[in-house]
Design an enzyme around this catalytic site. Sequence first.
Site, PDB file in Angstrom:
ATOM      1  N   HIS A  77       0.840  -1.201   0.000  1.00 13.01           N
ATOM      2  CA  HIS A  77       0.000   0.000   0.000  1.00 13.01           C
ATOM      3  C   HIS A  77       0.877   1.254   0.000  1.00 13.01           C
ATOM      4  O   HIS A  77       1.969   1.277   0.577  1.00 13.01           O
ATOM      5  CB  HIS A  77      -0.898  -0.010   1.234  1.00 13.01           C
ATOM      6  CG  HIS A  77      -1.964   1.037   1.221  1.00 13.01           C
ATOM      7  ND1 HIS A  77      -1.854   2.213   1.920  1.00 13.01           N
ATOM      8  CD2 HIS A  77      -3.169   1.077   0.593  1.00 13.01           C
ATOM      9  CE1 HIS A  77      -2.947   2.941   1.729  1.00 13.01           C
ATOM     10  NE2 HIS A  77      -3.765   2.268   0.928  1.00 13.01           N
ATOM     11  N   SER A 131      -7.947 -15.038  -1.233  1.00  9.24           N
ATOM     12  CA  SER A 131      -8.460 -13.679  -1.386  1.00  9.24           C
ATOM     13  C   SER A 131      -9.901 -13.647  -1.878  1.00  9.24           C
ATOM     14  O   SER A 131     -10.416 -14.622  -2.428  1.00  9.24           O
ATOM     15  CB  SER A 131      -7.562 -12.909  -2.362  1.00  9.24           C
ATOM     16  OG  SER A 131      -8.036 -11.600  -2.568  1.00  9.24           O
TER      17      SER A 131
END
Length: 491
Positions: free
Chosen positions: A210, A412
């Site tokens: 991120h 995921s």
Amino acid sequence: MVGSVGNGLADLGASMNGFNKAAAAADPLPMEMEPPAEVVAAVAAAAAEGNGNGKAEEAASNGRREIVMGRNVHTSCFAVKEPDADDEVTGEREATMASVLALYRRSLVERTKHHLGYPYNLDFDYGALGQLQHFSINNLGDPFIESNYGVHSRQFEVGVLDWFARLWDLEKDEYWGYITNCGTEGNLHGILVGREVFPDGILYASRESHYSVFKAARMYRMDCVKVDTLMSGEIDCADFQRKILQNRDKPAIINVNIGTTVKGAVDDLDLVIKTLEESDFKDRFYIHCDGALFGLMIPFVKKAPKVTFKKPIGSVSVSGHKFVGCPMPCGVQITRLEHINALSSNVEYLASRDATIMGSRNGHAPIFLWYTLNRKGYRGFQKEVQKCLRNAHYLKDRLKEAGIGAMLNELSSTVVFERPKDEEFVRRWQLACEGNIAHVVVMPSVNIDKLDYFLNELVEKRRTWYQGGISKAPCIARDIGVENCLCDLHK
């Protein structure tokens, strides 16, 4: 009179354009809040004028699209202006503001219906907490030490922290943490703790980490090394080893992703630890786990590797407004108690100590988190995780059946696929994009009906975009692998 609340009506008009009339009928405005004719006219005019704002221009840059920026909000903000002299008598201003707010609420309903690209759980009901909105609840300073300010929610905050400490196998007398204002703050704090433990350490993070991780490096003026990733988006530990050995004389501070932003990849924590120890970094490393979205999901995924403080990690952070579903941005940051003394300082003004990033902290957020944890518990979260994973597989399979390249990492609920050609479609469904790929994050609030609605619209649009073979779907083999790409070359 409409102008006295600013021209933000243009933005409402744009977001309401194409609004489902049936939804509006099902959610009518209260009689006293029906917008005056001039407000409706302004919205309609602004919608017409605003159509096409922010329309994307595509440009080739090494075979990838340029970043498409959104509209400048200054063109559509709600200006704040002083009341007219007779406003108190007529009440016209109050009525106009109520109308604007009611229209804004309708736009939120509409935008929520088309929300797929960002990892927020929009399925929540906190009506029971409305009674607390009249209080200024501020958790100043250390969560574990009561300050002179008495309107706080530390009782709830510490209860929430205890729950997460149990989830990650850390005893009450061995951890320290606090409720942050967002996931970025959790990363800023975790990396700062690592820097304080190893002042001369070098920060390592995969290229798909991120952006807040690299922001932390800039803020703290830390040396930062970007590590390559595998096709899945997971950190490449072979490249990681090469790079730490180039700086073997300095400790390593590592950001490990428990779900990357774009592909939802989970870094192999055990392999990262093994790589560090085999490279003679034993007792000379600090690991921060960025679990913004998936940090709370992975404990409930069967056969998934554990994120636990029984392993030599230093801190874990998650977001509270993502999988949990808080209506305001917030997060949880947990670290080892032994590390926090390097950061903390006594503050006489508060009659407390402080080791947080922010001073004032939202005291409402811990109550919302506490409320949800009590309602759902481990069993409730497990059911929601399983639902998300099932629906993510459904979406991936349906995309491929429609001839659209797609990828889903094993652990995921983030489905990656070819970026839609039309940026208006991207904005309508609020898709997150990078280069030639986009993704949908399947959250508890995303059901099969919503996915079918999206899929049917996407398939119909693609017929228009690629009609007659003049334009072709992008090749995304370099992004998600040849086996997942369904362009003309790789079908």
